[in-house]
Design a protein around this motif. Sequence first.
Motif, mmCIF file in Angstrom:
data_model
loop_
_atom_site.group_PDB
_atom_site.id
_atom_site.type_symbol
_atom_site.label_atom_id
_atom_site.label_comp_id
_atom_site.label_asym_id
_atom_site.label_seq_id
_atom_site.Cartn_x
_atom_site.Cartn_y
_atom_site.Cartn_z
ATOM 1 N N UNK A 342 0.830 -1.204 0.000
ATOM 2 C CA UNK A 342 0.000 0.000 0.000
ATOM 3 C C UNK A 342 0.867 1.257 0.000
ATOM 4 N N UNK A 343 2.030 1.194 0.665
ATOM 5 C CA UNK A 343 2.938 2.343 0.647
ATOM 6 C C UNK A 343 3.414 2.663 -0.760
ATOM 7 N N UNK A 344 3.679 1.625 -1.554
ATOM 8 C CA UNK A 344 4.132 1.852 -2.928
ATOM 9 C C UNK A 344 3.064 2.574 -3.732
ATOM 10 N N UNK A 345 1.810 2.162 -3.570
ATOM 11 C CA UNK A 345 0.728 2.823 -4.304
ATOM 12 C C UNK A 345 0.557 4.264 -3.842
ATOM 13 N N UNK A 346 0.659 4.499 -2.534
ATOM 14 C CA UNK A 346 0.524 5.863 -2.024
ATOM 15 C C UNK A 346 1.667 6.756 -2.514
ATOM 16 N N UNK A 347 2.876 6.218 -2.521
ATOM 17 C CA UNK A 347 4.022 7.018 -2.963
ATOM 18 C C UNK A 347 3.922 7.361 -4.446
ATOM 19 N N UNK A 348 3.476 6.415 -5.257
ATOM 20 C CA UNK A 348 3.327 6.701 -6.686
ATOM 21 C C UNK A 348 2.257 7.775 -6.903
ATOM 22 N N UNK A 349 1.164 7.661 -6.158
ATOM 23 C CA UNK A 349 0.139 8.703 -6.256
ATOM 24 C C UNK A 349 0.648 10.045 -5.779
ATOM 25 N N UNK A 350 1.506 10.036 -4.759
ATOM 26 C CA UNK A 350 2.065 11.292 -4.253
ATOM 27 C C UNK A 350 3.032 11.905 -5.261
ATOM 28 N N UNK A 351 3.816 11.067 -5.942
ATOM 29 C CA UNK A 351 4.718 11.572 -6.974
ATOM 30 C C UNK A 351 3.957 12.261 -8.101
#
Length: 522
Positions: A342-351
């Motif tokens: 879930x962190x990976x998905x959140x970070x990509x969305x944040x980028x």
Amino acid sequence: MPFAKEVVRAAALENGVCVRPVALRRTDITTGQVEIVDVPCGATLASACPSCAERKRQLRMAQCREGWHLTEEPDLTADEPNQTQTWLAEIRADLTRDHDVAGRGEREQLAADLVAVDEEIERAGVRGKVDPDKATRRVRSTRRRQDAADLPRRPVDARTVGKAFTAPDGKTFRPSLFVTLTLPSYGRVRSDGTPVDPAKYSYRQAARDALHFSKLVDRFVQNLRRFVGFDVQYFAAVEPQRRLAPHVHLAIRGTVSRAELRQVAAATYHQVWWPPCDEPLYVGDSVPAWDHEHETYTDPETGAALPSWDEALDDLGADAKPVHVARFGVQVDAKGVLVGSADARRCIGYLAKYLNKSAHECHEPQSDTERAHVDRLTDVLRYEPCSPACANWLRYGVQPKGARDGMRPGHCKAKSHRRTHLGYGGRRVLVSRKWSGKTLADHKHERRAWVLDLVGETADRGDDTDRYVWEHARPSDPDVPSISHRLLRAVAERVRWRSALDEAKARADGQLDSSATRGRAA
């Protein structure tokens, strides 16, 4: 009641249709059939076209996701040159020979032909220039500054994939990093990003840091690769903080300790070796004038020619100091990220959060204090030199590089001076070459091919150069329908494609469920 055209626009946006399509006239030279084809505008900002901007943002997210957690080295083998590319290179060779032996008048015409052939070679799918210009480069001492920490330099391995770790239970995983780097403080700020004391806030330093921020990020990556000893790959997004200073988020493949990241950030700097530009020599209406006879700028009172850019650099002695030194702040955030989490998905969305917005739209001012903060920064940026070719050098008694008639201080057309960019004129998305082994066009083609394969259709691309002739069609042409008619047609086509895609997904899910049921029964 809403206007009809606004209803059509709302329907187009709801279905992801470009609201500013470019009309092209396609003529089939075999059958003589003429057709008006709408091509998406391809805007990257939601303020111009929300549908195209969102499509671009999703494409960037796919690019980031595909290269972040690679387990094998990306394939960077280039394709073999095709016949068209080789044929264009041969034409370029003949023109180069003729240009070298031609006279002065004929050389100008041949130079224009060389530019046209180079453009054709680029359109044919060739990366780089076939005959790059050998620019002269001034060499300065590379000795590190005394106030910067030393970094050990290790041989850089060709590896780009991060190390694999094995847990006690035997499970193997490859963590990656999400890193955020910021600029130093220019004075105390409130929660809304505005300075507590505007008189003590260093707007000049903030402006210069923003102008040279892209060079600072490049230097950080170079130092990081030399320090950790492998070819670090990254996907980065640059966006402004609430105080309007740019900061960068980096998705880094592989792991580096937080202590090492802080050490590299503290030892990274970028020096700007330019002529002095702290105190202007010409203000107001007293600006250098253009001498048409000698093609140079002269002093408005004495008529003496201003020193050229190269002459101004030659005047910098061995004891000269850089005009500006850009550094990162002490705040360095880093967190480990696992593939598929879930962190990976959140970070990509944040980028990708602000990729479809311009810099000034990321944090729009809501009060008079915030608007005054933006005004002060843009006023400083207006007269701050952004590059050797900036017209603002005339204000400091130096001719810009490549000086020409019509240049005026405070009217440089570079985007870094615009209010919409807040001083940062570089690319908002920075991707290393070995991130995924594919260009953005490759990712777009793969996504399109996946949809066509799932739906079971083949689209008519109409890019056969031997059969079709393309030309721009003006909206006032008799055969071009109204924009509302074209949008309605695009909405209907979009709905058809979406229905076909949903049905194909349902069939694929049904086949997977039935195969899983048969597997459990067996």
